[in-house]
Design a protein around this motif. Structure first.
Motif, PDB file in Angstrom:
ATOM      1  N   UNK A  67       0.838  -1.193   0.000  1.00 55.54           N
ATOM      2  CA  UNK A  67       0.000   0.000   0.000  1.00 55.54           C
ATOM      3  C   UNK A  67       0.874   1.243   0.000  1.00 55.54           C
ATOM      4  N   UNK A  68       0.510   2.221  -0.802  1.00 57.81           N
ATOM      5  CA  UNK A  68       1.216   3.496  -0.791  1.00 57.81           C
ATOM      6  C   UNK A  68       0.990   4.170   0.563  1.00 57.81           C
ATOM      7  N   UNK A  69       1.958   4.977   1.015  1.00 59.87           N
ATOM      8  CA  UNK A  69       1.800   5.626   2.318  1.00 59.87           C
ATOM      9  C   UNK A  69       0.640   6.623   2.310  1.00 59.87           C
ATOM     10  N   UNK A 110      -2.796 -10.092   2.192  1.00 61.49           N
ATOM     11  CA  UNK A 110      -2.708  -8.927   1.312  1.00 61.49           C
ATOM     12  C   UNK A 110      -4.089  -8.378   0.967  1.00 61.49           C
ATOM     13  N   UNK A 111      -5.013  -9.269   0.608  1.00 63.04           N
ATOM     14  CA  UNK A 111      -6.347  -8.806   0.225  1.00 63.04           C
ATOM     15  C   UNK A 111      -7.088  -8.242   1.434  1.00 63.04           C
ATOM     16  N   UNK A 112      -6.865  -8.811   2.593  1.00 63.60           N
ATOM     17  CA  UNK A 112      -7.491  -8.271   3.802  1.00 63.60           C
ATOM     18  C   UNK A 112      -6.923  -6.893   4.131  1.00 63.60           C
ATOM     19  N   UNK A 113      -5.616  -6.714   3.911  1.00 62.15           N
ATOM     20  CA  UNK A 113      -4.990  -5.408   4.106  1.00 62.15           C
ATOM     21  C   UNK A 113      -5.629  -4.377   3.182  1.00 62.15           C
ATOM     22  N   UNK A 114      -5.841  -4.774   1.934  1.00 62.86           N
ATOM     23  CA  UNK A 114      -6.439  -3.874   0.958  1.00 62.86           C
ATOM     24  C   UNK A 114      -7.891  -3.557   1.337  1.00 62.86           C
ATOM     25  N   UNK A 150      -9.284  -3.679   4.343  1.00 67.93           N
ATOM     26  CA  UNK A 150      -9.330  -2.859   5.549  1.00 67.93           C
ATOM     27  C   UNK A 150      -9.075  -1.391   5.229  1.00 67.93           C
ATOM     28  N   UNK A 151      -8.087  -1.150   4.360  1.00 64.12           N
ATOM     29  CA  UNK A 151      -7.793   0.225   3.958  1.00 64.12           C
ATOM     30  C   UNK A 151      -8.952   0.820   3.170  1.00 64.12           C
ATOM     31  N   UNK A 152      -9.570   0.018   2.342  1.00 65.41           N
ATOM     32  CA  UNK A 152     -10.715   0.461   1.538  1.00 65.41           C
ATOM     33  C   UNK A 152     -11.888   0.838   2.449  1.00 65.41           C
ATOM     34  N   UNK A 153     -12.209  -0.035   3.406  1.00 66.17           N
ATOM     35  CA  UNK A 153     -13.312   0.231   4.332  1.00 66.17           C
ATOM     36  C   UNK A 153     -13.060   1.499   5.144  1.00 66.17           C
TER      37      UNK A 153
END
Length: 367
Positions: free
Chosen positions: A59-61, A107-111, A113-116
């Motif tokens: 993920x970008x900062x 990775x998909x959960x990280x994405x 979580x950031x999306x939510x």
């Protein structure tokens, strides 16, 4: 994939149905439904290597930079469409983001979580997270589709569909005049990681229900007469295999939403669906999925074997393993060149942007 470094993808899809008029007719009925699909609107990338079978996601900062702007544009585009369908009334629409990413995948959960977190405070946005792969693993394709139908805000009794009349003057070549009786006010946007494989598959199964709702408004028979008991007619307004309301689902939502008011059982539903129409829908979504995947990954879409099962005349799908290998080779050897071509076409190539910045600086100095 390497291509994620430069840009994702976003598509607007539309399912349009109409009743073929008589040669002497000056009008006909139509129904239309639009939805969107695209990459998660965040800044992220993966960097594949020869040795990595599953490249890690980064993920970008400032991963949410541009997300709010994208969602504003999406809602503005939807409002523009609503104003065309219903010009005399103030458009009021609802956007539902449907996330198909995995929960148990780091990775998909990280994405996800950031999306939510990014969309939590967005006005006029609802959110549904439906882990497609986990549902298939635990319930099979049939149960996963039933869960998807139950999780989405699609109301069979009062479907959100634009429908009305197309009218034209005899002998004129001008576009027909449109008048709407009903207006679509709920728009879905589906995504997975790349919005290619899972997203195309989910769009197919959602579109089967949308098509049924459209044809019901047009008073066109949807069920296959060959599947009805002897002596029973198939009403044009009949819902195929209506059952109880919402089923057990692994979906999480941002707010309570009605699911399919008549959630169908998968096997019975597919058995009674008009075979010719089903085969056409299968062919359409196999082609749609392959075109989108070819543009983005230089390979056909995965998971179309599930769609092809309902249309035996379609050619067999390539194996998922072969497509994965093909994509990995493209990631390593051809994606950088294709990325450069894309950025040139979009006017975003670094050399072009540097020249543009130079022109702006010269203009400021001159002023």
């Amino acid at each position: 994939y390497q291509r994620r470094v430069h840009g994702g993808n976003s598509y607007e899809c539309e399912l349009f149905s109409w009743v073929t008029p008589d040669p002497s007719a000056t009008s006909t009925r139509f129904a239309r439904t639009a939805w969107f699909q695209g990459t998660v609107p965040l800044r992220f990338k993966t960097t594949p290597t020869v040795l990595s079978l599953d490249p890690p996601l980064e993920l970008h900062h400032e991963s949410s930079q541009g997300t709010s702007e994208y969602l504003r544009k999406l809602k503005k585009e939807i409002a523009s469409t609503l104003s065309l369908d219903q010009p005399k009334k103030t458009p009021a629409g609802r956007t539902v983001l449907v996330n198909l990413l995995r929960r148990e995948h780091d990775d998909e959960n990280l994405l996800s979580t950031a999306y939510e977190r990014t969309i939590a405070n967005q006005d006029g946005i609802d959110y549904v997270h439906y882990d497609w792969h986990a549902s298939v693993d635990t319930k099979g394709v049939e149960g996963a589709v039933e869960g998807l139908w139950a999780a989405l805000p699609i109301d069979n009794e009062h479907p959100s569909i634009s429908s009305g009349t197309l009218a034209w003057a005899p002998g004129e070549s001008r576009p027909p005049q449109t008048s709407c009786d009903t207006v679509q006010t709920t728009h879905l946007r589906l995504n997975c990681a790349d919005s290619l494989d899972r997203t195309n598959l989910a769009s197919f199964f959602v579109s089967l229900v949308i098509m049924q709702a459209q044809l019901r408004l047009l008073k066109v028979r949807i069920c296959d007469p060959r599947s009805t008991p002897a002596g029973n007619s198939c009403s044009p307004l009949e819902w195929i295999c209506p059952t109880s309301s919402r089923r057990n689902s692994t979906a999480t939502t941002s707010s309570p939403m009605p699911g399919l008011s008549l959630a169908p059982q998968f096997n019975q539903y597919m058995k009674r669906y008009n075979r010719l129409l089903l085969e056409e829908m299968c062919a359409m979504f196999v082609e749609k999925g392959d075109i989108q995947a070819e543009i983005y990954t230089d390979s056909p879409a995965m998971h179309t074997d599930i769609i092809r099962e309902f249309a035996p005349e379609l050619p067999s799908a390539r194996s998922g393993s072969f497509i994965s290998l093909q994509r990995r080779c493209a990631n390593l050897f051809t994606d950088p060149r294709r990325d450069e071509q894309s950025t040139l076409l979009l006017g975003r190539h670094p050399a072009m942007m540097a020249a543009e910045d130079k022109e702006k600086r010269v203009a400021r100095i001159g002023a």
